[in-house]
Design a protein around this motif. Sequence first.
Motif, short mmCIF file in Angstrom:
data_model
loop_
_atom_site.label_atom_id
_atom_site.label_comp_id
_atom_site.label_asym_id
_atom_site.label_seq_id
_atom_site.Cartn_x
_atom_site.Cartn_y
_atom_site.Cartn_z
N GLY A 98 0.63 -1.28 0.01
CA GLY A 98 -0.02 0.05 -0.19
C GLY A 98 0.97 1.22 -0.04
N LEU A 99 1.75 1.16 0.66
CA LEU A 99 2.66 2.43 0.91
C LEU A 99 3.40 2.47 -0.53
CD1 LEU A 99 3.40 4.16 3.29
CD2 LEU A 99 5.58 2.60 3.62
N SER A 100 3.86 1.37 -1.09
CA SER A 100 4.29 1.51 -2.48
C SER A 100 3.55 2.55 -3.36
CB SER A 100 4.74 0.11 -3.18
OG SER A 100 5.26 0.16 -4.25
N PHE A 101 2.29 1.97 -3.41
CA PHE A 101 1.23 2.83 -4.19
C PHE A 101 1.04 4.05 -3.75
CE2 PHE A 101 -0.39 -1.77 -5.19
CZ PHE A 101 -0.09 -1.66 -6.64
N ALA A 102 1.24 4.27 -2.55
CA ALA A 102 0.74 5.75 -2.17
C ALA A 102 2.02 6.59 -2.42
CB ALA A 102 0.83 5.86 -0.55
#
Lengths: 237, 297
Positions: B106-110
């Motif tokens: 999720g952090l990667s996408f964020a």
Amino acid sequence: MSWLELDAVDVHYGRVQALRQVSLGVEEGEIVALLGNNGAGKSTTLNLISGFVRPSAGALTWQGQDVSRLKPHQLVAQGIVHVPEGRRIFSTMTVQENLLLGGYLVRDPAVIKRRLDQVYDLMPRLQERRGQEGGTLSGGEQQMLAIGRALISAPRLLLLDEPSMGLAPLLVAQVMRIIAAVNQSGMTVFVVEQNAKAALQIAHRAYVLDTGSVSLCGPAADLAQDPRVVEAYLGGA
Amino acid sequence: MIQVIVNGLSVGAFYALVALGYSMVYGIIKLLNFAHGDIYMLGAYVGFVVLGALTSWLSLPTALGLVLVTLVTMALTGGAGVLMERVAYRPIRHAPRLSLLITAVGLSFALEYGVRQIFGPKPSHFPVQIDAGSVNLFGATITTARIIVILVAGVLMVVLSLFVAKTRQGRAMRAIALDAKAARLMGIDVDRTISLVFFIGSALAGAAGVLAGAVYGTIDFLMGFIIGIKAFTAAVIGGIGNLYGAMLGGVALGLLESFGVAWLGGQWRDVFSFLCLILFLTFRPTGILGGRVVERM
């Protein structure tokens, strides 16, 4: 008030109560032993003092200060150092590196050097093996390393969890001699043991823990004669 | 031949720099930080912004400017890594591993789409490029850019190795990786040391990002994705959790790709990497240097 004091402490793991109204004290310069069977709450008591578990009731004070909310590393900085059950040597690091880690909070290299020499004097075996990986040492050597590692930080209170566990009788005697020698040099020791006989030989006072509560306490010499202790913990008639 | 080797080494240097952070974080908290590749991308964009600001204020020689920008970027991406751990990972450190992994994704996408939101979907042009001079080495033409990349990565890796092997903080990191509870008993502040690991790993990835911008000229918000997976591959090849393994794995993967491309053509590059990943995961999951069997997800 004692130097280290537990006053009516309860500890819960979830819904399970591990300690019930435990009160005990350790005075400066003493060796105090905590005896009891498996599951009596001995390790929990040590983990409480070194900050790994929190009391659900009661007070934990060290030199008059409430320390029940401090984290383990903060307690080390306060001089309370815990040698854990099973030694927990850093197995792929050398003996010397293990010892240096014990001095993590000591900033002065000259002080570390001096204390390293003291530990090597006390346990020459470690000096012979200083470049060897910790995991390759025998059980007895690992226990000495674990104690030596704690000594590098010059604790004011040394907590020992089952130092005799898994050792042959000869080595138990040797480890006990080291503990007594460390105490002679002025260090206060609180030792948890299943081997009541060995512990009572070096301790000044002792407490007996039974399913989470203190059932007996007194001078070690008296407890060693007490029929209840002899029967339950010394394998006597 | 030498051409192929130098190409491989310079690509491998990027992989190694990013793989180090992957591997160090895995070593200390057993987390596969899938957002790590995006820190590399963030590094490129931070470098892009800082370089833009810097060149409009002062006129520095390009080399000095780049060094300065790299250092500033390393500090900023390092800080971003620390923040990431503090906000996203620390609160759930003791949760099941799958939660951590999903958080990382999720952090990667964020990060990717946050940067896209600010800079737009089109690639940006890096304001400065390492000039395209070249030297002749044993008959092969090597661009200076590639040599600079190899040198910078080499220096950073030597400094890191010395830090981890010789210093008090380095010892503390290794101690936590071996036994976090025992490390606490030594008086080590585990949370702070984990922050330090995130700082170092992210700073290295940031440095790689700036270098990539300066060497390749264009940057985009998805540039961290593929290198993240490649760095993961490199870390696995070398033995994840092992510092030297990450360096070795990065260089090995770079060389392998380089030879593969020279042999069969550029479109086979990723096939080589991921085939290699699959082979290692199947036959030697502990990697080249990972002796002990580590717990896998």
